[in-house]
Design an enzyme around this catalytic site. Structure first.
Site, PDB file in Angstrom:
ATOM      1  N   HIS A  41      72.152  50.837  85.070  1.00 39.81           N
ATOM      2  CA  HIS A  41      71.106  50.100  84.340  1.00 39.81           C
ATOM      3  C   HIS A  41      71.569  48.790  83.703  1.00 39.81           C
ATOM      4  O   HIS A  41      71.024  48.367  82.689  1.00 39.81           O
ATOM      5  CB  HIS A  41      70.447  50.995  83.282  1.00 39.81           C
ATOM      6  N   CYS A  89      67.888  50.720  76.234  1.00 38.87           N
ATOM      7  CA  CYS A  89      68.893  51.190  77.194  1.00 38.87           C
ATOM      8  C   CYS A  89      69.818  50.089  77.705  1.00 38.87           C
ATOM      9  O   CYS A  89      71.040  50.150  77.530  1.00 38.87           O
ATOM     10  CB  CYS A  89      68.222  51.835  78.403  1.00 38.87           C
TER      11      CYS A  89
END
Length: 535
Positions: free
Chosen positions: A126, A70
């Site tokens: 993120h 991610c």
């Protein structure tokens, strides 16, 4: 003086005119969506008619690659640089870690904002949140509604970390800009959809719109409830044999509904005809292991966190009402780092020179060969590295072998017959929107589906895993499922690719495994929220 004022006025008019003509850009990211989790790749189990029609009426990206995790993939998307050149490779960020995307680097929303765009992000960030300067609203976005870390609970919006001897710590992970979103209720996929459509509805069309919708779905949640979806939607999936996969299919259904609702909002606003839409997965699905969500990359080998095709070759498409690629398919190599120059080019903005990305806009639009020949994946935490060069892929170093096998074929079981694919297409929001904009979808064009389906021989039982003194070489054009290892047959090619890979490894900013959870980040210090904690 009068002449100077007239020149300035003309330049201002020209600038405003350019801004008004720039396309709107909506970039939708699914989280841990597997190759075999969309029906335009052949799945009869997880039907995604809205996503499929974006591909069938736009361009399906047949060989779109990302980083295997991610944080690395999102870092690469925003900067146009490989994540290992940013120190953002390896295991994804945890919220108790003081690390973020370097603030010295200009990122995609900053380029677009400078060109007059209104910039918004809904959903997952993120790429850093320990410091205020890492947050989206400090990095070119006008607003952020969403979670800053890797995932959150779909209903309670909590995020939990295991701090070893200190136990588990949890807190609210959902924010409206810099304010904890305690007052929000609902299933998070729906909440993000409502926020995205609200931004579209309220958008001032005197400036172009850049909207990034980074869904939590279908990422797993906290350990106590990995898979979550509305009960009524899960009930609709009772034809799925696996109980876990049934919940996952419901999560995919809500994700696909979201895509349809966003496209419908663009149409209702009157801006769809001048909007570019991209839909991608950030990496491969996590079929097993940590935070497994029962996604499937089958028949590709490997899952998220692996350098095999199942971790890197992911779902991708590009849509615009004005594309010229009438085949609706592009087989060229594209990497996540290519989005920044590709989108800037489509918007008529000069692309920076100091990036790794390649502008693919003209190649996709004209269905001409990709200018990309080489792609790299370097993870110095686990210890592997891979290079794709032309038709071939070389893997070196150490891998987590459990993540590098063929997984997901056991999740495809059905009880009776699945829903009719044609009916799902015809009943979809996207089908109606295409008709409304004068580009009706011909149901016979479902034959386009065959272009995107990967078929392979039965996986071998004797698998090659790279290790000390051992490499694995595959022809991924002829053998996309990495079944036949070729290093003994092409020793000179191995040496050449190793040299290229080693040169690239030397450019990395080293990344070490995080073993320390900083107690200063504890949510209990911030009214039980995961807020910024480094001054």
């Amino acid at each position: 003086m009068v002449v100077i004022n007239v020149v300035i006025l003309l330049l201002m008019i020209e600038t405003l005119s350019c801004e008004a003509n720039r396309p709107n850009i909506v970039f939708i990211i699914a989280d841990d969506l597997g190759w075999n989790d969309v029906s335009f790749h052949g799945s009869d189990q997880t039907l995604t008619p809205n996503i499929d029609l974006l591909a069938y009426s736009g361009v399906a990206l047949g060989r779109y690659y990302s980083h295997a995790m991610c944080t690395p993939s999102r870092s690469a998307l925003l900067t146009g640089k490989y994540s290992y050149k940013l120190g953002m490779q390896g295991y994804p960020l945890v919220l108790s870690e003081d690390r973020g995307l370097p603030t010295s680097i200009t990122i995609l929303p900053e380029y677009l904002k400078d060109a007059g765009y209104s910039t918004h992000i809904v959903g997952k960030w993120h790429v850093g949140s320990s410091r205020e300067e890492y947050l989206p609203t400090k990095r070119g976005f006008d607003s952020h509604f969403g979670h800053r870390g890797g995932y959150l609970d779909y209903y309670e919006y909590s995020y939990e970390e295991d701090w070893g001897k200190l136990g588990r710590v949890a807190g609210l992970a959902l924010f409206k800009n810099q304010t904890p979103a305690w007052d929000v209720e609902g299933y998070i996929t729906d909440v993000y959809t409502e926020q995205a459509t609200s931004i579209i509805n309220k958008h001032d069309t005197s400036s172009p719109l850049f909207l990034m919708v980074a869904h939590n779905a279908p990422h797993a949640s906290n350990d106590g409830a990995l898979l979550q979806a509305p009960h009524e939607t899960v009930r609709e999936m009772r034809y799925v044999e696996s109980p876990q996969r049934r919940i996952f299919a419901a999560m995919i259904k809500k994700l696909d509904d979201s895509v349809g609702d966003i496209v419908a909002a663009l149409y209702a606003k009157g801006i769809l005809d001048n909007t570019i839409i991209a839909f991608v997965s950030d990496n491969g699905g996590m079929t097993s292991g940590e935070f497994n969500n029962f996604a499937s990359n089958y028949p590709l080998r490997g899952i998220k966190m692996s350098p095999f095709e199942g971790g890197l070759r992911v779902v991708g498409l590009l849509w615009s009402a004005n594309l010229n690629n009438t085949s609706h398919y592009w087989d060229g190599y594209m990497h996540v780092i290519d989005w920044l120059p590709t989108l800037l080019s489509a918007a008529g903005i000069e692309t920076p020179a100091d990036i790794d990305g390649i502008n693919q806009w003209d190649s996709i639009n004209s269905n001409s060969p990709s200018e990309r020949i080489t792609m790299y994946e370097i993870d110095d935490m686990v210890g592997y590295a891979s290079i794709i060069y032309g038709d071939y892929k070389l893997l070196t170093g150490e891998v987590i072998q459990n993540y590098c096998t063929y997984q997901g074929s056991n999740l495809t079981g059905l009880i009776g017959k699945p829903p009719c694919y044609v009916d799902a297409i015809v009943d979809s929001t996207m089908y109606r929107v295409l008709d409304l904009i004068g580009q009706p979808f011909n149901i016979h064009d479902l034959s386009l589906r065959k272009n995107t389906i990967v078929q392979c021989d039965t996986p071998p039982t004797d698998l090659c895993f790279p290790g000390v003194g051992k490499v694995c070489l595959y022809n991924i054009r002829e053998d996309p499922c990495e079944t036949t290892e070729l290093s003994a047959s092409y020793p000179h090619l191995v040496l050449s690719m190793q040299a290229l890979l080693q040169a690239e490894v030397s450019k990395r900013i080293p990344r070490k495994k995080v073993t320390y959870r900083n107690p200063l980040s504890a949510p209990s210090r911030f009214n039980y929220t995961w807020d910024t904690w480094v001054q």
